[in-house]
Design a protein around this motif. Structure first.
Motif, PDB file in Angstrom:
ATOM      1  N   GLN A 121       0.982  -1.244  -0.013  1.00  0.00           N
ATOM      2  CA  GLN A 121       0.182  -0.079  -0.008  1.00  0.00           C
ATOM      3  C   GLN A 121       1.026   1.275  -0.045  1.00  0.00           C
ATOM      4  N   GLY A 122       0.540   2.204  -0.822  1.00  0.00           N
ATOM      5  CA  GLY A 122       1.329   3.380  -1.058  1.00  0.00           C
ATOM      6  C   GLY A 122       0.519   4.521   0.067  1.00  0.00           C
ATOM      7  N   TRP A 123       1.399   5.175   0.698  1.00  0.00           N
ATOM      8  CA  TRP A 123       1.131   6.240   1.869  1.00  0.00           C
ATOM      9  C   TRP A 123       1.592   7.615   1.599  1.00  0.00           C
ATOM     10  N   LEU A 124       1.322   8.464   1.786  1.00  0.00           N
ATOM     11  CA  LEU A 124       1.637   9.866   1.699  1.00  0.00           C
ATOM     12  C   LEU A 124       1.753  10.445   3.150  1.00  0.00           C
ATOM     13  N   VAL A 125       3.062  10.887   3.712  1.00  0.00           N
ATOM     14  CA  VAL A 125       3.072  10.952   4.965  1.00  0.00           C
ATOM     15  C   VAL A 125       4.108  12.349   5.124  1.00  0.00           C
ATOM     16  N   MET A 126       3.518  13.377   5.891  1.00  0.00           N
ATOM     17  CA  MET A 126       4.189  14.508   6.209  1.00  0.00           C
ATOM     18  C   MET A 126       3.877  14.795   7.462  1.00  0.00           C
ATOM     19  N   MET A 127       4.875  15.759   8.032  1.00  0.00           N
ATOM     20  CA  MET A 127       4.747  16.516   9.679  1.00  0.00           C
ATOM     21  C   MET A 127       3.614  17.304   9.567  1.00  0.00           C
ATOM     22  N   ASN A 128       2.885  16.923  10.990  1.00  0.00           N
ATOM     23  CA  ASN A 128       1.890  17.914  11.096  1.00  0.00           C
ATOM     24  C   ASN A 128       2.104  19.186  11.703  1.00  0.00           C
ATOM     25  N   LEU A 129       1.820  20.036  10.846  1.00  0.00           N
ATOM     26  CA  LEU A 129       2.336  21.521  11.013  1.00  0.00           C
ATOM     27  C   LEU A 129       1.599  22.169  12.052  1.00  0.00           C
ATOM     28  N   ASP A 130       0.286  21.419  12.478  1.00  0.00           N
ATOM     29  CA  ASP A 130      -0.649  21.891  13.281  1.00  0.00           C
ATOM     30  C   ASP A 130       0.143  22.362  14.909  1.00  0.00           C
ATOM     31  N   MET A 131       1.267  21.156  14.920  1.00  0.00           N
ATOM     32  CA  MET A 131       1.965  21.510  16.119  1.00  0.00           C
ATOM     33  C   MET A 131       2.555  22.821  16.217  1.00  0.00           C
ATOM     34  N   PHE A 132       3.021  23.185  15.038  1.00  0.00           N
ATOM     35  CA  PHE A 132       4.061  24.688  14.981  1.00  0.00           C
ATOM     36  C   PHE A 132       2.955  25.652  15.015  1.00  0.00           C
ATOM     37  N   ILE A 133       2.039  25.524  14.198  1.00  0.00           N
ATOM     38  CA  ILE A 133       0.879  26.722  14.112  1.00  0.00           C
ATOM     39  C   ILE A 133       0.255  27.034  15.457  1.00  0.00           C
ATOM     40  N   GLN A 134       0.165  26.303  16.314  1.00  0.00           N
ATOM     41  CA  GLN A 134      -0.530  26.394  17.724  1.00  0.00           C
ATOM     42  C   GLN A 134       0.036  27.147  18.630  1.00  0.00           C
ATOM     43  N   ASP A 135       1.410  27.715  18.128  1.00  0.00           N
ATOM     44  CA  ASP A 135       2.443  28.272  19.027  1.00  0.00           C
ATOM     45  C   ASP A 135       1.598  29.717  19.394  1.00  0.00           C
ATOM     46  N   PRO A 136       0.988  29.978  20.675  1.00  0.00           N
ATOM     47  CA  PRO A 136       0.651  30.974  21.021  1.00  0.00           C
ATOM     48  C   PRO A 136       1.326  32.358  20.828  1.00  0.00           C
ATOM     49  N   LYS A 137       2.470  32.140  20.814  1.00  0.00           N
ATOM     50  CA  LYS A 137       3.390  33.444  20.370  1.00  0.00           C
ATOM     51  C   LYS A 137       3.618  33.775  19.042  1.00  0.00           C
ATOM     52  N   LEU A 138       2.974  33.292  18.115  1.00  0.00           N
ATOM     53  CA  LEU A 138       3.030  33.176  16.744  1.00  0.00           C
ATOM     54  C   LEU A 138       2.300  34.530  16.454  1.00  0.00           C
ATOM     55  N   ASP A 139       2.851  35.671  15.622  1.00  0.00           N
ATOM     56  CA  ASP A 139       2.102  36.825  15.358  1.00  0.00           C
ATOM     57  C   ASP A 139       0.854  36.018  14.360  1.00  0.00           C
ATOM     58  N   PRO A 140      -0.142  36.898  14.308  1.00  0.00           N
ATOM     59  CA  PRO A 140      -1.402  36.389  13.505  1.00  0.00           C
ATOM     60  C   PRO A 140      -1.179  36.481  12.092  1.00  0.00           C
ATOM     61  N   ALA A 141      -0.394  37.381  11.546  1.00  0.00           N
ATOM     62  CA  ALA A 141      -0.105  37.378  10.047  1.00  0.00           C
ATOM     63  C   ALA A 141       0.528  36.200   9.767  1.00  0.00           C
ATOM     64  N   LEU A 142       1.816  35.840  10.492  1.00  0.00           N
ATOM     65  CA  LEU A 142       2.411  34.821  10.053  1.00  0.00           C
ATOM     66  C   LEU A 142       1.827  33.347  10.477  1.00  0.00           C
ATOM     67  N   LYS A 143       1.077  33.255  11.307  1.00  0.00           N
ATOM     68  CA  LYS A 143       0.103  32.330  11.517  1.00  0.00           C
ATOM     69  C   LYS A 143      -0.821  31.875  10.312  1.00  0.00           C
ATOM     70  N   ALA A 144      -1.475  33.022   9.786  1.00  0.00           N
ATOM     71  CA  ALA A 144      -1.944  32.941   8.421  1.00  0.00           C
ATOM     72  C   ALA A 144      -1.218  32.480   7.381  1.00  0.00           C
ATOM     73  N   ASP A 145       0.161  32.669   7.337  1.00  0.00           N
ATOM     74  CA  ASP A 145       0.867  32.284   6.270  1.00  0.00           C
ATOM     75  C   ASP A 145       0.973  30.765   6.365  1.00  0.00           C
ATOM     76  N   ALA A 146       1.374  30.486   7.837  1.00  0.00           N
ATOM     77  CA  ALA A 146       1.599  29.052   8.142  1.00  0.00           C
ATOM     78  C   ALA A 146       0.422  28.136   7.634  1.00  0.00           C
ATOM     79  N   VAL A 147      -0.596  28.705   8.191  1.00  0.00           N
ATOM     80  CA  VAL A 147      -2.090  27.773   8.047  1.00  0.00           C
ATOM     81  C   VAL A 147      -2.441  27.615   6.501  1.00  0.00           C
ATOM     82  N   LYS A 148      -2.002  28.727   5.350  1.00  0.00           N
ATOM     83  CA  LYS A 148      -2.219  28.854   4.187  1.00  0.00           C
ATOM     84  C   LYS A 148      -1.177  27.486   3.494  1.00  0.00           C
TER      85      LYS A 148
END
Length: 171
Positions: A127-154
């Motif tokens: 079976q073939g799988w696609l796997v990547m890091m869960n970026l939500d772990m970084f996006i949830q950083d409470p110190k992340l600037d809202p504009a930068l968070k929006a870029d990361a979410v994108k």
């Protein structure tokens, strides 16, 4: 005899005492146990989608979404060139260079996670799988600037869309 036994026991206690304390200190410094499955996003290839179809769909979708495929690592081919058999393991590296620059400027530690990777891996059953890091772990950083968070979410959403295209073969 009693004095010799006492001296021996005292010597052993004194010699082993620093090690006992060190093991307690070492235990206190141990990182938390991480469930590796929670650190990734994983999608199986749909029935009838070949691994080559998945790669083509990911590349086309990435191009459509204006995210750069900056590197490909055919790891299983390298393993085979070294004389070992291997199921397919390919790593595709995608990057939004401007967002990457902002993330590194925000915190240099983000550079260790760049560029974003999507692995195509064949499991033991074929079976073939696609796997990547869960970026939500970084996006949830409470110190992340809202504009930068929006870029990361994108970027996260774009990578998820690339994986979805690969898993379905629909670009």
């Amino acid at each position: 005899m009693k004095i010799a036994m006492f001296t021996l026991m005292l010597s052993l206690a004194l010699v082993s005492a620093p090690y006992a304390g060190a093991s307690e200190a070492a235990k206190a410094k141990q990182p938390p146990v991480i469930n590796i499955a929670q650190t990734v996003v994983k999608m199986p290839l749909a029935k009838g989608v070949s691994m080559n179809d998945a790669v083509e769909a990911m590349k086309i979708r990435a191009n459509t979404l204006n995210i750069k495929l900056v590197a490909e690592m055919p790891l299983s081919k390298q393993i085979e060139a070294m004389g070992e058999k291997s199921r397919r393991i390919d790593i595709y590296q995608f990057c939004d260079p401007l967002t990457a620059k902002k993330m590194v400027e925000y915190d240099i530690n983000f550079s260790a996670y760049l560029p974003c990777r999507i692995a195509l891996v064949e499991d033991a059953k074929g079976q073939g799988w696609l796997v990547m890091m869960n970026l939500d772990m970084f996006i949830q950083d409470p110190k992340l600037d809202p504009a930068l968070k929006a870029d990361a979410v994108k970027v996260r959403n774009t990578l998820n869309e690339i994986m979805q295209a690969g898993s379905t073969g629909a670009w």
